[in-house]
Write an enzyme that holds these catalytic residues in place. Structure first.
Site, PDB file in Angstrom:
ATOM      1  N   PHE A   1       0.801  -1.231   0.000  1.00 19.61           N
ATOM      2  CA  PHE A   1       0.000   0.000   0.000  1.00 19.61           C
ATOM      3  C   PHE A   1       0.836   1.283   0.000  1.00 19.61           C
ATOM      4  O   PHE A   1       0.344   2.347   0.349  1.00 19.61           O
ATOM      5  CB  PHE A   1      -0.984   0.017   1.185  1.00 19.61           C
ATOM      6  CG  PHE A   1      -1.734  -1.273   1.357  1.00 19.61           C
ATOM      7  CD1 PHE A   1      -2.577  -1.745   0.362  1.00 19.61           C
ATOM      8  CD2 PHE A   1      -1.585  -2.030   2.508  1.00 19.61           C
ATOM      9  CE1 PHE A   1      -3.262  -2.940   0.505  1.00 19.61           C
ATOM     10  CE2 PHE A   1      -2.265  -3.236   2.659  1.00 19.61           C
ATOM     11  CZ  PHE A   1      -3.106  -3.687   1.664  1.00 19.61           C
TER      12      PHE A   1
ATOM     13  N   ILE B   1       2.079  -7.588  -4.859  1.00 21.93           N
ATOM     14  CA  ILE B   1       1.870  -7.319  -3.432  1.00 21.93           C
ATOM     15  C   ILE B   1       0.468  -7.739  -2.997  1.00 21.93           C
ATOM     16  O   ILE B   1      -0.061  -7.255  -2.008  1.00 21.93           O
ATOM     17  CB  ILE B   1       2.166  -5.841  -3.098  1.00 21.93           C
ATOM     18  CG1 ILE B   1       1.272  -4.887  -3.900  1.00 21.93           C
ATOM     19  CG2 ILE B   1       3.627  -5.519  -3.385  1.00 21.93           C
ATOM     20  CD1 ILE B   1       1.468  -3.400  -3.507  1.00 21.93           C
TER      21      ILE B   1
ATOM     22  N   THR C   1      -1.963  -7.965  -5.484  1.00 18.61           N
ATOM     23  CA  THR C   1      -2.860  -7.408  -6.491  1.00 18.61           C
ATOM     24  C   THR C   1      -3.267  -8.433  -7.539  1.00 18.61           C
ATOM     25  O   THR C   1      -4.274  -8.261  -8.216  1.00 18.61           O
ATOM     26  CB  THR C   1      -2.151  -6.274  -7.243  1.00 18.61           C
ATOM     27  OG1 THR C   1      -0.953  -6.802  -7.821  1.00 18.61           O
ATOM     28  CG2 THR C   1      -1.791  -5.133  -6.308  1.00 18.61           C
TER      29      THR C   1
ATOM     30  N   ILE D   1      -9.486  -3.877 -18.512  1.00 14.02           N
ATOM     31  CA  ILE D   1      -9.350  -4.700 -17.311  1.00 14.02           C
ATOM     32  C   ILE D   1      -8.722  -6.032 -17.719  1.00 14.02           C
ATOM     33  O   ILE D   1      -9.281  -6.789 -18.514  1.00 14.02           O
ATOM     34  CB  ILE D   1     -10.725  -4.908 -16.643  1.00 14.02           C
ATOM     35  CG1 ILE D   1     -11.319  -3.540 -16.239  1.00 14.02           C
ATOM     36  CG2 ILE D   1     -10.605  -5.838 -15.451  1.00 14.02           C
ATOM     37  CD1 ILE D   1     -10.451  -2.690 -15.321  1.00 14.02           C
TER      38      ILE D   1
ATOM     39  N   ASN E   1      -7.688  -8.742 -15.739  1.00 14.46           N
ATOM     40  CA  ASN E   1      -8.255  -9.932 -15.092  1.00 14.46           C
ATOM     41  C   ASN E   1      -9.432  -9.487 -14.234  1.00 14.46           C
ATOM     42  O   ASN E   1      -9.234  -8.961 -13.135  1.00 14.46           O
ATOM     43  CB  ASN E   1      -7.179 -10.608 -14.238  1.00 14.46           C
ATOM     44  CG  ASN E   1      -7.683 -11.887 -13.582  1.00 14.46           C
ATOM     45  OD1 ASN E   1      -8.869 -12.238 -13.691  1.00 14.46           O
ATOM     46  ND2 ASN E   1      -6.794 -12.583 -12.902  1.00 14.46           N
TER      47      ASN E   1
ATOM     48  N   GLN F   1      -9.372  -5.649  -6.345  1.00 15.58           N
ATOM     49  CA  GLN F   1      -8.629  -4.402  -6.123  1.00 15.58           C
ATOM     50  C   GLN F   1      -9.571  -3.240  -5.865  1.00 15.58           C
ATOM     51  O   GLN F   1      -9.376  -2.444  -4.951  1.00 15.58           O
ATOM     52  CB  GLN F   1      -7.786  -4.072  -7.361  1.00 15.58           C
ATOM     53  CG  GLN F   1      -6.498  -4.839  -7.458  1.00 15.58           C
ATOM     54  CD  GLN F   1      -5.544  -4.430  -6.372  1.00 15.58           C
ATOM     55  OE1 GLN F   1      -4.949  -3.366  -6.440  1.00 15.58           O
ATOM     56  NE2 GLN F   1      -5.411  -5.240  -5.367  1.00 15.58           N
TER      57      GLN F   1
ATOM     58  N   LYS G   1      -5.013   1.257 -17.924  1.00 16.87           N
ATOM     59  CA  LYS G   1      -4.793   2.536 -17.248  1.00 16.87           C
ATOM     60  C   LYS G   1      -4.198   2.322 -15.857  1.00 16.87           C
ATOM     61  O   LYS G   1      -3.224   2.963 -15.480  1.00 16.87           O
ATOM     62  CB  LYS G   1      -6.117   3.298 -17.124  1.00 16.87           C
ATOM     63  CG  LYS G   1      -6.494   4.110 -18.365  1.00 16.87           C
ATOM     64  CD  LYS G   1      -7.667   5.022 -18.041  1.00 16.87           C
ATOM     65  CE  LYS G   1      -7.926   6.018 -19.170  1.00 16.87           C
ATOM     66  NZ  LYS G   1      -9.088   6.880 -18.849  1.00 16.87           N
ATOM     67  N   GLY G   2      -4.779   1.446 -15.079  1.00 15.63           N
ATOM     68  CA  GLY G   2      -4.311   1.237 -13.698  1.00 15.63           C
ATOM     69  C   GLY G   2      -5.471   1.325 -12.740  1.00 15.63           C
ATOM     70  O   GLY G   2      -6.285   2.252 -12.817  1.00 15.63           O
TER      71      GLY G   2
ATOM     72  N   GLU H   1      -5.470   2.210  -7.168  1.00 19.58           N
ATOM     73  CA  GLU H   1      -5.768   3.225  -6.165  1.00 19.58           C
ATOM     74  C   GLU H   1      -7.085   3.960  -6.365  1.00 19.58           C
ATOM     75  O   GLU H   1      -7.640   4.527  -5.419  1.00 19.58           O
ATOM     76  CB  GLU H   1      -4.591   4.209  -6.082  1.00 19.58           C
ATOM     77  CG  GLU H   1      -3.394   3.522  -5.464  1.00 19.58           C
ATOM     78  CD  GLU H   1      -2.076   4.233  -5.706  1.00 19.58           C
ATOM     79  OE1 GLU H   1      -1.570   4.826  -4.762  1.00 19.58           O
ATOM     80  OE2 GLU H   1      -1.548   4.182  -6.828  1.00 19.58           O
TER      81      GLU H   1
HETATM   82 MO1  MOS Z   1       1.116   3.113  -3.825  1.00 19.60          MO
HETATM   83  S1  MOS Z   1       0.668   4.407  -2.307  1.00 19.60           S
HETATM   84  O1  MOS Z   1       1.570   4.219  -5.053  1.00 19.60           O
HETATM   85  O2  MOS Z   1       2.338   2.106  -3.337  1.00 19.60           O
END
Ligand code: MOS
Length: 712
Positions: free
Chosen positions: A247, A472, A474, A596, A598, A605, A667-668, A671
């Site tokens: 995180f 981590i 994800t 997306i 997966n 996430q 894109k990602g 967060e």
């Molecule tokens: Mo994240 S807060 O960019 O590891």
């Protein structure tokens, strides 16, 4: 996994198809080893001793009594530790003083490492560490984070993204506005607390420093350690195969440095594991924020003026800026537009990135203020956002790569049942509960970092991907298998993905929601090049055929755009008027966040991010005791993170939004799920009760004492 054949070319559709984690079975059976579980012959155990004062000097530290305790092998402290390099700019910026272990006798905050006790067993190390007597010369400390302190300053920021930015005449814009919102919002100190504590094991082998670690980027940690210990970069290898959450907190930290120092002295492997309590001072945290938002608008809700001012704390030794005001730069335009993030230095540990740094607290303030504006204009909160949808970046003037925010709101409103909503606050009662719904927008920048990858066609018909990625939790490893499968046009079960080894070369860390995008890019380039090479025919030699890629050039050639993922958050809450308890009853998030890869792990996430938002809204708060500068209740009982009983039905879904310039369309998503979630809950609490809560978390005592006062 579906494979269809068009003519002679197999077209695989691995990307976009739900796939369980490739290492899932190993994890649930315990076959997968986390960093502190990897067995090593001759392993010794280090236990950190941290300061109990917030400011001063170590007057006396006598290791002799502790050295005589059973199993104790060494006590490292400022009187005997090897010197470390401090004059360098590393992969994460200027050298972090928190990594300068045992280099001097000064104490800049409570919980500062003052010694490492190493013993044959972890228990012996702990007992000896707790017996070590450290005497201090204490100096007055200051840990009082507050608005209006004259020492607060505007940090330098970076040229492309200054901490303060604006256009137009704010005072004039506000004066000309029929409706003005001017409110202060605060968020408390929050902590990452991944399930797996920070841990590192170090040993020397064939002249190389080997580190078995739990981190978000092994290449970065390796480079940092090489700088600190003045080693050739090739003389450091960091591996991090499985990571139980990060995180933002799992970079180079005290454990890697302490373990390496001790391994150097003892000539044997040394493992350092942090306790949950030590994590409160040694692994970073999200700074508390105090934010002032001023919105000036016409009666129809169109913004004339937007001012977002954020303040965060940092330590006296290192600067970290929680850029809470930045989110307004991407979200809403106004003729007069001003955003600034200021910093106040205190005798506290340095904060760091924590899931949606800047955007998470910033969106709480901004999206609550938008809701207050909607209320004062007598408009629906979604209508106010639609009215302020910008054509181009408000400050950059750049086009958006894509911005499907309103599509998210439309789809979310439909599924949530928003159309039936009675806008009046405080009128829905169900027994002792008041009911309400709220919404908020989400956005997070779409980033990518230069990465290298290697893809090998093996003689047995399989393929091996090597990249210094970090999974981590994800599902990144699985995502990369799907991406490689499509690029190679083979089934995912023929792909083996190896990650978390700095020997695989430079790659983006798992951060900034940019890991999977950055790595998938590199894997795609290498895999496509390999497929072309294989198409030329010939046999594969025993060592296989390997093709390498580097995305640095491709990223540098990207045209400038406003690149962001977007989302619409919805929450329904029930507020117990007798106890002040807030229960979230359901949440829905609809996101436009690129292709997306997966759906299974992506949903996890996004839902996880939304739960963090719920937790931020109602529970999380690290309380600092101003008398000694450390925390009250520094454990997971005192610091409550939303648990099963707190979390209702949380649904996340997405609309189609492939990024045109990304080879996979990514894109990602790491967060954006938390952004706006706390605001949606807070706005729902207002809708339920008619009371605005501008200070997180919305604790029962705050709900009770707010009572009928502070009505927005
Ligand atoms: Mo994240 S807060 O960019 O590891």
């Amino acid at each position: 996994m579906t494979t269809t054949t068009t003519g002679t070319v197999p077209v695989t559709g691995a990307v976009g198809t739900a796939h369980t984690r490739v290492e899932g079975r190993d994890k649930v059976t315990g076959a997968a080893r986390y960093a502190a579980e990897v067995p090593l012959a001759g392993l010794a155990h280090g236990w950190l001793v941290v300061s109990t004062i917030a400011r001063g000097r170590i007057r006396a530290l006598d290791p002799a009594p502790v050295r005589a305790m059973p199993g104790v092998l060494a006590v490292l402290h400022h009187g005997n530790a090897q010197p470390l390099e401090s004059d360098y700019v590393g992969p994460m910026g200027p050298a972090d003083p928190a990594l300068q272990l045992f280099q001097h006798d000064r104490v800049p905050y409570a919980g500062w490492p003052v010694a490492l006790v190493v013993a044959e067993t972890s228990e012996q190390a702990r007992e000896a560490a707790e017996a070590l007597v450290v005497e201090y010369d204490e100096e007055p400390h200051d840990v009082a984070f507050a608005a209006g302190r004259p020492e607060a300053y505007v940090p330098a920021g970076n040229p492309r993204s200054p901490a303060e930015q604006g256009k137009g005449d704010l005072a004039a814009g506000l004066a000309a506005s029929a409706v003005v919102v001017d409110e202060e919002y605060t968020t408390p100190e929050e902590h990452h607390h991944p399930m797996e504590p920070h841990t590192a094991t170090a040993y020397w082998e064939n002249g190389r420093l080997e580190v078995i670690d739990a981190n978000q980027g092994s290449a970065y940690v390796a480079q940092e350690l090489a700088r600190l210990f003045a080693l050739d970069p090739s003389a450091v290898r960091v591996r991090s195969e499985h990571v139980g959450g990060g995180f933002g907190s799992k970079g180079a930290r005290a454990p890697q440095v302490a373990a390496a120092m001790a391994a150097t002295v003892l000539h044997r492997p040394v493992r350092v594991v942090l306790t949950r309590r030590q994590m409160f001072s040694l692994t970073g945290y999200r700074s508390p924020t105090i934010q002032r938002v001023r919105l000036g608008a016409d009666p129809d809700g169109r913004l004339r003026a937007l001012d977002h001012e954020g303040l965060n704390q940092t330590s006296t030794v290192h600067e970290f800026v929680e850029r809470s005001a930045d989110v307004a730069r991407a979200m809403y335009d106004a003729e007069a537009h001003h955003t600034v993030s200021r910093v106040l230095r205190l005798d506290v540990p340095t904060p760091t990135w924590m899931r949606a740094p800047g955007e998470a607290p910033g969106s709480f303030a901004l999206e609550c203020a938008l809701d207050e504006l909607a209320e004062r204009c007598g408009l629906d909160p979604i209508a106010v956002r639609a009215r302020n949808e910008p054509e181009v970046g408000p400050l950059s003037g750049l086009p958006y790569s894509s911005r499907r925010l309103l599509t998210c709101f439309e789809e979310g409103a439909r599924r949530f049942g928003w159309a039936d909503r009675d806008p009046r606050p405080g009128v829905r009662r169900e027994g002792r509960w008041l009911l309400g719904t709220g919404t908020a927008a989400a956005s997070f920048p779409t980033l990518a970092g230069p990465s290298t990858a290697a893809v090998t066609a093996e003689a047995d018909g399989g393929y091996t991907v090597r990249i210094t990625a970090a999974d981590i939790g994800t599902g990144a490893r699985t995502a990369l298998a799907l991406v490689a499968a499509d690029a190679l046009e083979v089934a995912p079960d023929r792909i083996r993905v190896r990650i978390g080894d700095s020997d695989f070369g430079q790659a983006m860390l798992a951060g900034g929601s940019a890991g999977t995008r950055s790595w998938a890019w590199a894997v795609t380039l290498a895999a496509r090049a390999l497929r072309e090479q294989l198409a030329l025919g010939g046999t594969i030699p025993p060592q296989g055929i390997t093709v390498r890629s580097d995305t640095a050039e491709a990223l540098a050639a990207l045209p400038p755009r406003e690149r962001h993922a977007f989302g619409a958050q919805f929450a329904e809450v029930a507020v117990d008027v007798a106890t002040g308890e807030v229960r979230v009853r359901r949440m829905l998030g609809i996101f436009a966040a690129g292709r997306i890869v997966n759906p299974l792990t992506a949903r996890s996430q996004l839902v996880g991010g939304m739960i963090w938002g719920l937790s931020m809204a109602l529970h999380e708060e690290a309380v600092r005791d101003e008398r000694w500068g450390g925390h009250v209740g520094a454990d997971l009982a005192g610091y409550h993170v939303a648990a099963n009983a707190d979390v209702p039905l949380v649904e996340a879904d997405w609309v189609d939004d492939p990024d045109e310039q990304d080879p996979v369309g990514i894109k990602g998503i790491g967060e954006v799920g938390i952004v706006g979630a706390a605001a949606a809950v807070a706005n729902a609490v207002w809708h339920a009760t008619g009371v605005r809560h501008r200070h997180l978390p919305i604790r029962p005592d705050r709900v009770l004492t707010a009572g009928a006062g502070d009505r927005g």
